[in-house]
Scaffold this motif. Structure first.
Motif, PDB file in Angstrom:
ATOM      1  N   ALA A  47       0.819  -1.207   0.000  1.00 40.63           N
ATOM      2  CA  ALA A  47       0.000   0.000   0.000  1.00 40.63           C
ATOM      3  C   ALA A  47       0.853   1.257   0.000  1.00 40.63           C
ATOM      4  O   ALA A  47       0.495   2.267  -0.615  1.00 40.63           O
ATOM      5  CB  ALA A  47      -0.942  -0.001   1.206  1.00 40.63           C
ATOM      6  N   VAL A  48       1.970   1.220   0.688  1.00 39.08           N
ATOM      7  CA  VAL A  48       2.836   2.405   0.755  1.00 39.08           C
ATOM      8  C   VAL A  48       3.397   2.736  -0.623  1.00 39.08           C
ATOM      9  O   VAL A  48       3.400   3.895  -1.057  1.00 39.08           O
ATOM     10  CB  VAL A  48       3.982   2.185   1.769  1.00 39.08           C
ATOM     11  N   GLN A  49       3.852   1.720  -1.351  1.00 46.24           N
ATOM     12  CA  GLN A  49       4.379   1.950  -2.692  1.00 46.24           C
ATOM     13  C   GLN A  49       3.275   2.394  -3.654  1.00 46.24           C
ATOM     14  O   GLN A  49       3.497   3.214  -4.552  1.00 46.24           O
ATOM     15  CB  GLN A  49       5.037   0.668  -3.216  1.00 46.24           C
ATOM     16  N   SER A  50       2.060   1.865  -3.453  1.00 46.79           N
ATOM     17  CA  SER A  50       0.949   2.233  -4.328  1.00 46.79           C
ATOM     18  C   SER A  50       0.440   3.636  -4.051  1.00 46.79           C
ATOM     19  O   SER A  50      -0.239   4.221  -4.900  1.00 46.79           O
ATOM     20  CB  SER A  50      -0.200   1.233  -4.161  1.00 46.79           C
ATOM     21  N   LEU A  51       0.742   4.158  -2.882  1.00 47.04           N
ATOM     22  CA  LEU A  51       0.241   5.470  -2.493  1.00 47.04           C
ATOM     23  C   LEU A  51       0.633   6.549  -3.501  1.00 47.04           C
ATOM     24  O   LEU A  51      -0.136   7.460  -3.791  1.00 47.04           O
ATOM     25  CB  LEU A  51       0.759   5.834  -1.096  1.00 47.04           C
ATOM     26  N   LYS A  52       1.824   6.436  -4.066  1.00 42.38           N
ATOM     27  CA  LYS A  52       2.287   7.446  -5.014  1.00 42.38           C
ATOM     28  C   LYS A  52       1.400   7.487  -6.251  1.00 42.38           C
ATOM     29  O   LYS A  52       1.128   8.550  -6.799  1.00 42.38           O
ATOM     30  CB  LYS A  52       3.732   7.151  -5.412  1.00 42.38           C
ATOM     31  N   LYS A  53       0.944   6.319  -6.698  1.00 43.93           N
ATOM     32  CA  LYS A  53       0.097   6.256  -7.888  1.00 43.93           C
ATOM     33  C   LYS A  53      -1.343   6.642  -7.557  1.00 43.93           C
ATOM     34  O   LYS A  53      -2.015   7.309  -8.340  1.00 43.93           O
ATOM     35  CB  LYS A  53       0.135   4.858  -8.495  1.00 43.93           C
ATOM     36  N   GLU A  54      -1.849   6.210  -6.406  1.00 40.12           N
ATOM     37  CA  GLU A  54      -3.251   6.432  -6.104  1.00 40.12           C
ATOM     38  C   GLU A  54      -3.532   7.861  -5.648  1.00 40.12           C
ATOM     39  O   GLU A  54      -4.666   8.317  -5.736  1.00 40.12           O
ATOM     40  CB  GLU A  54      -3.741   5.452  -5.021  1.00 40.12           C
ATOM     41  N   TRP A  55      -2.516   8.566  -5.194  1.00 41.59           N
ATOM     42  CA  TRP A  55      -2.768   9.893  -4.640  1.00 41.59           C
ATOM     43  C   TRP A  55      -3.437  10.803  -5.659  1.00 41.59           C
ATOM     44  O   TRP A  55      -4.257  11.647  -5.321  1.00 41.59           O
ATOM     45  CB  TRP A  55      -1.476  10.515  -4.132  1.00 41.59           C
ATOM     46  N   GLU A  56      -3.115  10.629  -6.933  1.00 38.37           N
ATOM     47  CA  GLU A  56      -3.762  11.421  -7.979  1.00 38.37           C
ATOM     48  C   GLU A  56      -5.273  11.176  -7.967  1.00 38.37           C
ATOM     49  O   GLU A  56      -6.067  12.108  -8.084  1.00 38.37           O
ATOM     50  CB  GLU A  56      -3.194  11.055  -9.350  1.00 38.37           C
ATOM     51  N   GLY A  57      -5.667   9.920  -7.810  1.00 34.74           N
ATOM     52  CA  GLY A  57      -7.085   9.586  -7.762  1.00 34.74           C
ATOM     53  C   GLY A  57      -7.773  10.133  -6.529  1.00 34.74           C
ATOM     54  O   GLY A  57      -8.927  10.558  -6.588  1.00 34.74           O
ATOM     55  N   VAL A  58      -7.085  10.117  -5.392  1.00 38.25           N
ATOM     56  CA  VAL A  58      -7.652  10.675  -4.154  1.00 38.25           C
ATOM     57  C   VAL A  58      -7.992  12.142  -4.351  1.00 38.25           C
ATOM     58  O   VAL A  58      -9.059  12.620  -3.942  1.00 38.25           O
ATOM     59  CB  VAL A  58      -6.656  10.499  -2.984  1.00 38.25           C
ATOM     60  N   LYS A  59      -7.110  12.872  -5.007  1.00 35.76           N
ATOM     61  CA  LYS A  59      -7.360  14.298  -5.253  1.00 35.76           C
ATOM     62  C   LYS A  59      -8.491  14.500  -6.260  1.00 35.76           C
ATOM     63  O   LYS A  59      -9.309  15.409  -6.102  1.00 35.76           O
ATOM     64  CB  LYS A  59      -6.075  14.963  -5.746  1.00 35.76           C
ATOM     65  N   LEU A  60      -8.554  13.656  -7.282  1.00 32.85           N
ATOM     66  CA  LEU A  60      -9.592  13.807  -8.298  1.00 32.85           C
ATOM     67  C   LEU A  60     -10.992  13.609  -7.726  1.00 32.85           C
ATOM     68  O   LEU A  60     -11.958  14.235  -8.184  1.00 32.85           O
ATOM     69  CB  LEU A  60      -9.363  12.800  -9.430  1.00 32.85           C
ATOM     70  N   MET A  61     -11.123  12.746  -6.716  1.00 31.23           N
ATOM     71  CA  MET A  61     -12.436  12.482  -6.136  1.00 31.23           C
ATOM     72  C   MET A  61     -13.081  13.742  -5.559  1.00 31.23           C
ATOM     73  O   MET A  61     -14.313  13.841  -5.477  1.00 31.23           O
ATOM     74  CB  MET A  61     -12.333  11.414  -5.043  1.00 31.23           C
ATOM     75  N   GLU A  62     -12.268  14.708  -5.159  1.00 29.25           N
ATOM     76  CA  GLU A  62     -12.821  15.948  -4.598  1.00 29.25           C
ATOM     77  C   GLU A  62     -13.581  16.740  -5.651  1.00 29.25           C
ATOM     78  O   GLU A  62     -14.445  17.559  -5.323  1.00 29.25           O
ATOM     79  CB  GLU A  62     -11.687  16.802  -3.999  1.00 29.25           C
ATOM     80  N   ASP A  63     -13.262  16.526  -6.931  1.00 26.68           N
ATOM     81  CA  ASP A  63     -14.018  17.150  -8.024  1.00 26.68           C
ATOM     82  C   ASP A  63     -15.103  16.218  -8.551  1.00 26.68           C
ATOM     83  O   ASP A  63     -16.171  16.673  -8.973  1.00 26.68           O
ATOM     84  CB  ASP A  63     -13.073  17.519  -9.177  1.00 26.68           C
ATOM     85  N   VAL A  64     -14.817  14.929  -8.540  1.00 24.22           N
ATOM     86  CA  VAL A  64     -15.729  13.953  -9.129  1.00 24.22           C
ATOM     87  C   VAL A  64     -17.036  13.852  -8.349  1.00 24.22           C
ATOM     88  O   VAL A  64     -18.132  13.872  -8.927  1.00 24.22           O
ATOM     89  CB  VAL A  64     -15.052  12.566  -9.205  1.00 24.22           C
ATOM     90  N   VAL A  65     -16.960  13.749  -7.027  1.00 28.47           N
ATOM     91  CA  VAL A  65     -18.164  13.532  -6.225  1.00 28.47           C
ATOM     92  C   VAL A  65     -19.150  14.696  -6.341  1.00 28.47           C
ATOM     93  O   VAL A  65     -20.343  14.467  -6.608  1.00 28.47           O
ATOM     94  CB  VAL A  65     -17.791  13.243  -4.750  1.00 28.47           C
ATOM     95  N   PRO A  66     -18.735  15.963  -6.172  1.00 29.68           N
ATOM     96  CA  PRO A  66     -19.694  17.070  -6.346  1.00 29.68           C
ATOM     97  C   PRO A  66     -20.315  17.099  -7.744  1.00 29.68           C
ATOM     98  O   PRO A  66     -21.488  17.448  -7.903  1.00 29.68           O
ATOM     99  CB  PRO A  66     -18.849  18.319  -6.095  1.00 29.68           C
ATOM    100  N   PHE A  67     -19.531  16.719  -8.752  1.00 32.00           N
ATOM    101  CA  PHE A  67     -20.057  16.693 -10.118  1.00 32.00           C
ATOM    102  C   PHE A  67     -21.219  15.717 -10.225  1.00 32.00           C
ATOM    103  O   PHE A  67     -22.297  16.055 -10.741  1.00 32.00           O
ATOM    104  CB  PHE A  67     -18.944  16.311 -11.095  1.00 32.00           C
ATOM    105  N   PHE A  68     -21.026  14.473  -9.758  1.00 31.85           N
ATOM    106  CA  PHE A  68     -22.087  13.480  -9.864  1.00 31.85           C
ATOM    107  C   PHE A  68     -23.261  13.804  -8.943  1.00 31.85           C
ATOM    108  O   PHE A  68     -24.409  13.466  -9.260  1.00 31.85           O
ATOM    109  CB  PHE A  68     -21.537  12.088  -9.555  1.00 31.85           C
ATOM    110  N   GLN A  69     -23.005  14.445  -7.816  1.00 30.20           N
ATOM    111  CA  GLN A  69     -24.098  14.816  -6.915  1.00 30.20           C
ATOM    112  C   GLN A  69     -25.047  15.821  -7.546  1.00 30.20           C
ATOM    113  O   GLN A  69     -26.248  15.819  -7.257  1.00 30.20           O
ATOM    114  CB  GLN A  69     -23.529  15.382  -5.612  1.00 30.20           C
ATOM    115  N   SER A  70     -24.529  16.683  -8.396  1.00 31.54           N
ATOM    116  CA  SER A  70     -25.356  17.727  -9.013  1.00 31.54           C
ATOM    117  C   SER A  70     -25.813  17.372 -10.423  1.00 31.54           C
ATOM    118  O   SER A  70     -26.561  18.118 -11.043  1.00 31.54           O
ATOM    119  CB  SER A  70     -24.572  19.044  -9.064  1.00 31.54           C
TER     120      SER A  70
END
Length: 439
Positions: A364-387
């Protein structure tokens, strides 16, 4: 003596439509003035039913809705009780309702040796047809034991169907989507190759396929939450105050199963809690409420392909997307698309049973570098789908996907290039789905 003029071709066509209402499923393409004439003739003929009324309302035409309101036409509320009568017990359902020829099991093979995995699932999988899709990046030959009805698809098969110039990538966990594409069955069950059957609290093996199909065959209740979970399961029913007009429920399109052992945590959480496991087998199923999103996972999922098939496809991929669960967000994005479409089409999504037992590979620690981009994208994705609001004219999963793609490109495309690529992939996926379905 004046003779009555012969009826026009348009008039004869409308009369024919009145007589053949049961064969009509979509009125959205009919011009407004003809639609109003058809509605009035149906009224005069005494053929306006609940089903026909919903058909006209689904067009979203203001003239029709205004006419319905002006005539004070209302839906008939038919109480339905009790729920449990006429509904099979779960144990009976797995034996009596499941048609083996209606189920495909899709397995994305990311590892060459499937011997242990397949043998563990043999008591459950052996009766069904299997679609095994080999990760195109996997070089070794697959090792599959005997005793299964399985079709195996490789990189060459994918390129033959999709074409090598396609922007849709079926590598890694995305290879499962190729299985969804070529299936011809009503129900598709997908279980990852790092999962084996779980055992319930009494120590019995969990038949994940039977439970998934049970979830899909019994109604979902997304429009009013039932505090006793799924009212169609044995020992449950609708609670006091639940509107009788909603007790028929709606068709369930997606069944999201859970798993024991490795919890579905993101890389940051798993890195901080490396010893955290999911050891609780909760014997419950519930419908996800309407307008509530969920991060669907492809680890253990099933869906009604006829109802929602093209909505479950590849789209959003991280720049450095890897081969581990923590490094992918594609199925999370897919789940949000599916939930918005199900809400719009009046379909249900269930979560809970069935469980599988899951092991996890990777760090998980090594994967964190790759997934962090997705974690940040979710902050835009969720409000978009909610509206997000889909037009009334979108009456199929295909059209809904195209509409979502348009909104993604317009509203999210400027924020990050990965969204524009996701929108293009969604449109291409729908075209590919239609092409494969037609021949």
């Amino acid at each position: 003596m004046r003779t009555k003029p012969p009826p026009s071709l348009l008039s004869l066509t409308i009369d024919s439509a009145v007589l053949n209402l049961s064969d009509i499923s979509d009125l959205s393409s009919i011009p407004d003035h003809i639609l109003l004439d058809l509605f009035l003739r149906i009224l005069r003929a005494g053929k306006l039913t609940e089903k026909v009324l919903r058909l006209f309302i689904a067009t979203g035409k203001d003239e029709v809705i205004s006419l319905v309101e002006a005539l004070n036409i209302r839906h008939v509320l038919t109480p339905v009780l009790p729920t449990i009568q006429g509904v099979l017990k779960n144990s009976e359902m797995s034996q009596a309702v499941i048609n083996d020829n209606e189920v495909d099991i899709v397995i994305g093979a990311l590892h060459a040796d499937l011997t242990t995995f397949m043998n563990e699932w043999k008591p459950i999988f052996s009766r069904f047809h299997l679609i095994i899709v080999k990760d195109p990046d996997l070089k070794e030959e697959l090792q599959i034991p005997e005793g299964f009805r399985a079709d195996v698809y490789s990189k060459a098969d994918i390129e033959r169907v999709v074409g090598s110039s396609s922007s849709i990538r079926f590598s890694g966990y995305s290879c499962r989507y190729f299985g969804f594409l070529i299936s011809r069955k009503k129900y598709v069950v997908c279980i990852d190759d790092d999962c084996v059957p779980a055992k319930d609290n009494a120590g019995y093996l969990v038949d994940a396929v039977a439970q998934h199909v049970s979830n899909l065959q019994t109604p979902a209740t997304p429009f009013f939450f039932n505090t006793l979970y799924d009212p169609f399961r044995k020992g449950a029913d609708f609670v006091r105050g639940y509107p009788f007009s909603l007790r028929e429920g709606v068709n369930c399109a997606v069944s999201c199963g859970l798993w024991l052992n490795m919890a579905d945590l993101d890389a940051p959480t798993q890195a901080l809690k490396p010893r955290q496991k999911n050891v609780r087998y909760v014997d419950a199923v519930l419908t996800v409420p309407a307008r509530a999103l969920l991060p669907m996972s492809g680890i253990n999922v099933a869906f009604n392909r006829e109802a929602i098939g093209p909505a479950i496809g590849p789209a959003l991929r991280l720049t450095g997307e890897g081969k581990l669960r923590w490094e992918t967000v594609e199925d999370i994005w897919c789940g949000m698309c599916v939930k918005v479409i199900c809400d719009h089409l009046g379909l249900g999504v269930k979560t809970g049973l069935p469980y599988v037992w899951r092991t996890e590979r990777g760090d998980a620690v090594q994967s964190l570098k790759k997934e962090w981009e997705g974690v940040k994208l979710m902050e835009d994705v969720v409000p978009f789908f909610q509206s997000l609001k889909l037009p009334q004219s979108a009456t199929t999963a295909e059209v809904c996907m195209v509409e979502i793609a348009k909104a993604v490109k317009e509203q999210l495309g400027k924020a990050h290039p990965v969204f524009s690529q996701a929108a293009e992939t969604m449109v291409e996926w729908v075209k590919l789905w239609k092409t494969v379905a037609s021949g």
